[in-house]
Design a protein around this motif. Structure first.
Motif, mmCIF file in Angstrom:
data_model
loop_
_atom_site.group_PDB
_atom_site.id
_atom_site.type_symbol
_atom_site.label_atom_id
_atom_site.label_comp_id
_atom_site.label_asym_id
_atom_site.label_seq_id
_atom_site.Cartn_x
_atom_site.Cartn_y
_atom_site.Cartn_z
ATOM 1 N N LYS A 1 8.258 -12.073 -8.303
ATOM 2 C CA LYS A 1 6.861 -12.019 -8.473
ATOM 3 C C LYS A 1 6.431 -10.632 -8.208
ATOM 4 O O LYS A 1 6.948 -9.722 -7.271
ATOM 5 N N GLU A 2 5.629 -10.148 -8.756
ATOM 6 C CA GLU A 2 4.996 -8.800 -8.805
ATOM 7 C C GLU A 2 3.791 -8.733 -8.072
ATOM 8 O O GLU A 2 3.034 -9.513 -7.964
ATOM 9 N N ALA A 3 3.956 -7.887 -7.171
ATOM 10 C CA ALA A 3 2.637 -7.629 -6.225
ATOM 11 C C ALA A 3 1.514 -7.102 -6.913
ATOM 12 O O ALA A 3 1.421 -6.474 -7.990
ATOM 13 N N PRO A 4 0.337 -7.620 -6.753
ATOM 14 C CA PRO A 4 -0.866 -7.234 -7.391
ATOM 15 C C PRO A 4 -1.228 -5.661 -7.291
ATOM 16 O O PRO A 4 -0.858 -5.129 -6.162
ATOM 17 N N ILE A 5 -1.794 -5.264 -8.120
ATOM 18 C CA ILE A 5 -2.052 -3.678 -7.896
ATOM 19 C C ILE A 5 -3.647 -3.603 -7.277
ATOM 20 O O ILE A 5 -4.521 -4.013 -7.823
ATOM 21 N N THR A 6 -3.390 -3.140 -6.073
ATOM 22 C CA THR A 6 -4.626 -2.951 -5.314
ATOM 23 C C THR A 6 -5.177 -1.535 -5.175
ATOM 24 O O THR A 6 -4.423 -0.796 -5.429
ATOM 25 N N GLU A 7 -6.428 -1.413 -4.460
ATOM 26 C CA GLU A 7 -6.767 -0.236 -4.272
ATOM 27 C C GLU A 7 -5.757 0.652 -3.361
ATOM 28 O O GLU A 7 -5.727 1.816 -3.634
ATOM 29 N N LYS A 8 -5.400 0.089 -2.375
ATOM 30 C CA LYS A 8 -4.413 0.683 -1.400
ATOM 31 C C LYS A 8 -3.105 1.188 -2.203
ATOM 32 O O LYS A 8 -2.702 2.234 -1.966
ATOM 33 N N TRP A 9 -2.572 0.235 -3.066
ATOM 34 C CA TRP A 9 -1.332 0.693 -3.941
ATOM 35 C C TRP A 9 -1.445 1.915 -4.644
ATOM 36 O O TRP A 9 -0.940 2.691 -4.816
ATOM 37 N N LEU A 10 -2.836 1.818 -5.512
ATOM 38 C CA LEU A 10 -3.221 2.849 -6.264
ATOM 39 C C LEU A 10 -3.301 4.297 -5.494
ATOM 40 O O LEU A 10 -2.992 5.216 -5.839
ATOM 41 N N LYS A 11 -4.075 4.215 -4.263
ATOM 42 C CA LYS A 11 -3.969 5.325 -3.504
ATOM 43 C C LYS A 11 -2.803 5.819 -3.099
ATOM 44 O O LYS A 11 -2.610 7.158 -3.076
ATOM 45 N N ARG A 12 -1.894 4.907 -2.627
ATOM 46 C CA ARG A 12 -0.602 5.466 -2.059
ATOM 47 C C ARG A 12 0.066 6.197 -3.341
ATOM 48 O O ARG A 12 0.836 7.060 -3.294
#
Length: 76
Positions: free
Chosen positions: A3-14
């Motif tokens: 399963k792929e984790a959703p791309i979130t704001e937090k993920w993008l910032k990291r």
């Protein structure tokens, strides 16, 4: 099947911080297109949110920045 984790704001910032670190520390300019892509993705992600969510994000960013202010800077 994974399963792929959703791309979130937090993920993008990291991801943006990680790429910026590589570029600024090691001078790896070939990563600039990736950084620009992440910036655009983050901008697009933020633009799709409602005004209340954007306002909360502004306040969260301000609170994080304010926490880093030293006593000397507060005197200014």
């Amino acid at each position: 099947m994974s399963k792929e984790a959703p791309i979130t704001e937090k993920w993008l910032k990291r991801a943006l911080v990680a790429v910026a670190y590589i570029i600024s520390t090691y001078g790896e300019e070939e990563y600039l297109p990736l950084m620009e892509r992440l910036e655009k993705e983050l901008e697009s992600h933020l633009a799709g949110r409602d005004a209340v969510s954007r306002a909360r994000a502004v306040m969260e960013a301000y609170a994080a920045e304010a926490a880093e202010i030293t006593d000397d800077e507060k005197a200014i």
